[in-house]
Structures are given as structure tokens and as C-alpha cells.
Design an enzyme around this catalytic site. Sequence first.
Site, PDB file in Angstrom:
ATOM      1  N   TYR A   1       0.857  -1.191   0.000  1.00 33.74           N
ATOM      2  CA  TYR A   1       0.000   0.000   0.000  1.00 33.74           C
ATOM      3  C   TYR A   1       0.888   1.234   0.000  1.00 33.74           C
ATOM      4  O   TYR A   1       1.876   1.302   0.727  1.00 33.74           O
ATOM      5  CB  TYR A   1      -0.878  -0.009   1.258  1.00 33.74           C
ATOM      6  CG  TYR A   1      -1.764   1.207   1.389  1.00 33.74           C
ATOM      7  CD1 TYR A   1      -3.048   1.202   0.853  1.00 33.74           C
ATOM      8  CD2 TYR A   1      -1.323   2.361   2.049  1.00 33.74           C
ATOM      9  CE1 TYR A   1      -3.867   2.313   0.963  1.00 33.74           C
ATOM     10  CE2 TYR A   1      -2.138   3.479   2.158  1.00 33.74           C
ATOM     11  CZ  TYR A   1      -3.409   3.440   1.621  1.00 33.74           C
ATOM     12  OH  TYR A   1      -4.215   4.538   1.724  1.00 33.74           O
TER      13      TYR A   1
ATOM     14  N   GLU B   1      -3.807   7.421  -4.067  1.00 31.06           N
ATOM     15  CA  GLU B   1      -3.760   6.152  -3.343  1.00 31.06           C
ATOM     16  C   GLU B   1      -3.466   5.009  -4.323  1.00 31.06           C
ATOM     17  O   GLU B   1      -4.233   4.781  -5.256  1.00 31.06           O
ATOM     18  CB  GLU B   1      -5.090   5.891  -2.628  1.00 31.06           C
ATOM     19  CG  GLU B   1      -5.044   4.638  -1.768  1.00 31.06           C
ATOM     20  CD  GLU B   1      -6.367   4.360  -1.064  1.00 31.06           C
ATOM     21  OE1 GLU B   1      -7.391   4.263  -1.761  1.00 31.06           O
ATOM     22  OE2 GLU B   1      -6.360   4.249   0.175  1.00 31.06           O
TER      23      GLU B   1
END
Length: 399
Positions: free
Chosen positions: A119, A207
Site C-alpha cells: 500500500y 492512493e
Amino acid sequence: MNIHEYQAKEVLAKFGVAIPKGFAALSVEDAVKAAEQLPGPLYVVKAQIHAGGRGKGKFKELGPDAKGGVRLSKTLDDVRTNAGEMLGNTLVTIQTGEAGKQVNRLYVTDGADIAKEYYLSMLVDRASGRIAMVVSTEGGMDIEAVAHDTPEKIQTITIDPAEGFQPHHGRAVAFALKLKGDLNKQAAKVAEQLYNAFLATDMAMLEVNPLVETTDGQLLVLDAKVSFDSNSLYRHPDILALRDETEEDPAEVEASKYDLAYIKLDGDIGCMVNGAGLAMATMDIIKLNGMFPANFLDVGGGANKEKVTAAFKIILQDPNVKGILVNIFGGIMKCDVIAEGIVAAAKEVNLSVPLVVRLEGTNVQLGKEIMANSGLPIVPADDLGDAAKKIVAEVKKAA
Ligand code: ADP
Ligand code: MG
């Protein structure tokens, strides 16, 4: 302003970011054609909506056992079936709310052979005045659970924009992701490329979830969610061109045409206010008096008749609205000019709900006289507290 995943990937690719090949498609035929141009043997058909959580999402029309909005497809026939099931149907994810979003666009992309998911996100951190890079070794579809249950597995690296991205930032990202050897170098490189893209295009949020390590040792961006700072769009016409109005609330799109800052909310009292601070205070005081605002609306400094009329129409489009509270401070604008605008607008839209107006500032007496002589049932108010009490009372009386 938000954009689709495929658009975000096109933007990032310009900064050198490694992204699997893929094409957007508006029809089943185009989806199959897109897959034909990819090497295979694995294709991924992805719903393009302005919301995340697609993989675990459910289509309203397909029932609970059907697959979600990200579908691995092994053959061109699979691509055809998956595209057909998704297009035109409504995908509900944790980010769309119960109503879901209709899928009008797909992205057909190369399937990656995933060894591990990471991530990496970036945002403007107002508290530190820096850009925060948030990374985790536990990427993928359960990142919310990771943040909740094991927050120590999420690390933040901040970058001072005055200093810029330095090699030590890249090393910190690679270290936090526990990557060794060539993957370590790739992580430092992709972090810098993402930072460059973030800064150059005035992103507010980026993101990448997941950033993946493939079985043959490549680091790839498999998903990208980007939003831009709307105040900077004037200097990025190429980014503005990526706007997809069909993904936005129609009332908010209409408001933006008139330069009105409008956000729809769930309450009963429509608000028309000048200045964001006064608009917030007006919403608070409605709540203090026991009801809820139906919207936030800042008409800005130059509220003329055209803007006031547009604002009335937008407020009244919302079927929940049972009354309108206008709260305007005539500083730059004069109260008599505003009053004329309100009267003309109220007549034009055939106002059918109670209207309370609180005006203050230059020429306020004249403004009040114009409203009193208009023949309309406008209820004048003297201050913020008085205005809120009156609109709540009027709405209850009308009910
Ligand atoms: P969302 O975050 O909206 O659920 P993602 O693009 O992150 O959508 O996809 C969900 C999951 O699907 C990813 O975590 C990944 O495991 C898998 N996936 C997505 N794209 C690919 C791809 N190109 N190849 C292989 N797997 C993929
Ligand atoms: Mg994702």
C-alpha cells in the site's frame, strides 16, 4: 475533482510509473477488442466508477453470489461475459453508499502474477505543512482492517516540499516496505515518480492500493485513485478535461456552472449564505434549533440576481427542502441589490416553501423595505439566532 482509475494511470505513466497495459471500454465489443490487443493469458475487467472497494463490491442486479467489480478473466469469452454483466448495472461498494453507482465504463488490463500486495498513498498533511507518504506492507483489499486492527503496520514518511524528494525518502519507503535488492531500488524509484506526479499536477490525494510485487520481481501499480485540488485546476486544462460529470451529483454540477459552492446534505432546511464561515455558522444554528440543513451553499462575494435565482432553483430541486433560510451579509454587495435579487428569484421560481431572510450590512433598511413591499410572504429576521428560530417555526407551522 476525482478521476477514474484508467485516467489516473495515464497521468502517472507520463511520470514513468510502471503500469500494466490496458484500455478503457464503453461497450462489450470494445472490451473484447481491448483484450485482443493485450498479450494474455490473464485479463482483468475493472468497473470504472469514482469509488473504491470495487473488488469486494456487489452488483444490485446480480444477487449476492455474483462476482464484484474487478474480474479476472482467462479467455476472451470470459472478458465478454464479465463486461456484459457489469456494463449498465449498479455496483455497490463500501464507498458508494447503498444507492451504488451505475457502471458505464470499463478498463480492460493485463493480469499481473502477484507475489505480494503493498500500500502506498500520498496526501497533503495540513498539520505538518508537508506531503505525507503513507505506506504499508499489508496492501490489498483489507487495508481498512489493517488500519483499524494493526495500525503499527502503517508507516508515514513526510516530505517537505521546499526540500523536495530526496534519496533518503526513497530509501525510507523501500525500508518500510521491507524490500531488498532490486525491488528496494524499484520502490525508491516509484516513490519518487509518484511524488513528482503528485506535485506537478496538484493532487490532493493519491492512493495506490495495491502496489504489487510480481512473481518475476517487478513492482507495478495495479490500482490508482487520484483526486486533484479543485482550486488549482485553472492551471491544468489537461487534467480538467478528465472530469466526468456523470459521476458527480447533478445539483453540484449545476452549482459549479454558476460558481456556487453547493454540497447536498440530508436535512430539511435549504440554506443560501454568502461566505463559507457564515454558511457553516448558519448550518450549526439550524441544528441548535432542532432541525437539519439540506445543504451547504456559499453564493460567494458577488451574489447577483442570476446567481441567487440559480441558487434558489438548485436548493428547490431537492425534494427534502421544506423551507429556505437566506443569510446574507451585505458588505461588498449592498442589501437593497440583494433584496431585489431575492424577490425576483422567488417570483421566478414560484416559491412554495417558507422563506426567512436575514440581511445585514450596507443599505439594510432599504433591503427590508423592498422585501416587505414585494407582496411575497418573506419573513424578515434580525440576526442569526432569530433567523434560525423563525425558519424552524415556519416549517413546523406549514407541516
Ligand atoms: P478496488 O480497490 O476498487 O477493489 P483494485 O484495482 O484494487 O480495486 O482491485 C482489487 C484487487 O484485484 C487487487 O487488490 C488485486 O488483488 C486484484 N487486481 C486488480 N488489478 C489486477 C491486475 N491487473 N492483475 C491481477 N490482479 C489484479
Ligand atoms: Mg484498490
